[in-house]
Design a protein around this motif. Structure first.
Motif, PDB file in Angstrom:
ATOM      1  N   VAL A  36     -44.462  -1.601 -22.244  1.00 43.81           N
ATOM      2  CA  VAL A  36     -45.254  -2.692 -21.940  1.00 43.81           C
ATOM      3  C   VAL A  36     -45.203  -3.114 -20.497  1.00 43.81           C
ATOM      4  CG1 VAL A  36     -44.737  -3.533 -24.406  1.00 43.81           C
ATOM      5  CG2 VAL A  36     -43.240  -4.100 -22.686  1.00 43.81           C
ATOM      6  N   ASN A  37     -46.373  -3.872 -20.420  1.00 45.24           N
ATOM      7  CA  ASN A  37     -46.407  -4.842 -18.883  1.00 45.24           C
ATOM      8  C   ASN A  37     -46.132  -6.156 -19.392  1.00 45.24           C
ATOM      9  OD1 ASN A  37     -47.094  -5.894 -16.743  1.00 45.24           O
ATOM     10  ND2 ASN A  37     -49.022  -4.984 -16.552  1.00 45.24           N
ATOM     11  N   LEU A  38     -44.914  -6.580 -18.985  1.00 41.04           N
ATOM     12  CA  LEU A  38     -44.353  -7.807 -19.160  1.00 41.04           C
ATOM     13  C   LEU A  38     -45.309  -9.055 -18.495  1.00 41.04           C
ATOM     14  CD1 LEU A  38     -40.662  -7.364 -18.655  1.00 41.04           C
ATOM     15  CD2 LEU A  38     -41.795  -7.656 -20.948  1.00 41.04           C
ATOM     16  N   HIS A  39     -45.711  -8.578 -17.340  1.00 37.64           N
ATOM     17  CA  HIS A  39     -46.830  -9.515 -16.469  1.00 37.64           C
ATOM     18  C   HIS A  39     -48.148  -9.838 -17.330  1.00 37.64           C
ATOM     19  CE1 HIS A  39     -44.451  -8.678 -12.533  1.00 37.64           C
ATOM     20  NE2 HIS A  39     -43.683  -8.904 -13.519  1.00 37.64           N
ATOM     21  N   GLN A  40     -48.311  -8.970 -18.468  1.00 39.16           N
ATOM     22  CA  GLN A  40     -49.589  -9.150 -19.003  1.00 39.16           C
ATOM     23  C   GLN A  40     -49.418  -9.816 -20.379  1.00 39.16           C
ATOM     24  OE1 GLN A  40     -52.991  -8.526 -18.489  1.00 39.16           O
ATOM     25  NE2 GLN A  40     -52.504  -7.999 -16.420  1.00 39.16           N
ATOM     26  N   ALA A  41     -48.275 -10.030 -20.573  1.00 34.06           N
ATOM     27  CA  ALA A  41     -47.988 -10.771 -21.900  1.00 34.06           C
ATOM     28  C   ALA A  41     -48.141 -12.104 -21.785  1.00 34.06           C
ATOM     29  CB  ALA A  41     -46.345 -10.672 -22.396  1.00 34.06           C
TER      30      ALA A  41
END
Length: 173
Positions: free
Chosen positions: A148-153
């Motif tokens: 997962v990309n935490l910055h896109q959550a």
């Protein structure tokens, strides 16, 4: 937004998140790329195919999550990590699973300092439905792990860890 199927090449002995977190590389090379309409159905329908290309370079900052590859390689001993049950909000759906973070570190502190790409273990994809509490949602799809990309959550919710807490307030009731 698109769903993109293709092949990436991992560095031997490392995981998908390790490749995506490599500094100095803004794009992820993908071979045999098939671009489908945005959606969640796997496999996608043939009529959802929008384009194909032998090669595409994807800007990593725009990637939300990936399925496949290998889990990230822990940079510390397993004894120094603890799993946290989380749900990450991405638009009209949630990805829920376990993220390993250093013991004793608050989730908010970890999220503020962690590299963007992380491995979410025992993950489920939950489609949000109007007028339906999230605790009543069933997983649309499950995965051994996703990167997962935490910055896109758009948001992160932690499940309660203690017994006796009211789980109706969480995504994991």
């Amino acid at each position: 937004m698109h769903r993109i199927y293709g092949q990436i090449y991992l560095i031997p002995g490392s995981g998908t998140a390790d490749l995506l977190n490599a500094e100095g590389k803004l794009y992820l090379p993908v071979t045999g790329a098939m671009l489908y309409e945005a959606g969640h159905k796997h496999p996608p329908e043939v009529d959802e195919l929008k384009a194909s290309s032998a090669f595409v370079a994807l800007q990593k900052t725009h990637l939300r999550w990936l399925v496949g590859g290998r889990p990230a390689t822990p940079r510390t001993s397993k004894g120094m990590l603890e799993p946290k049950r989380l749900a990450l909000l991405y638009g009209s759906y949630l990805l829920a699973g376990s993220l390993e973070i250093p013991k004793g570190v608050r989730l908010s502190d970890y999220l503020s300092s962690a590299k963007p790409f992380q491995t979410l273990h025992a993950a489920g994809l939950y489609l949000l439905e109007p007028h339906k509490p999230v605790v009543e949602l069933a997983p649309y799809e499950t995965f051994e792990f996703v990167t997962v990309n935490l910055h896109q959550a758009e948001g992160v919710v932690e499940a309660p860890s203690g017994q006796g807490q009211d789980t109706r307030l969480t995504l994991f009731g």
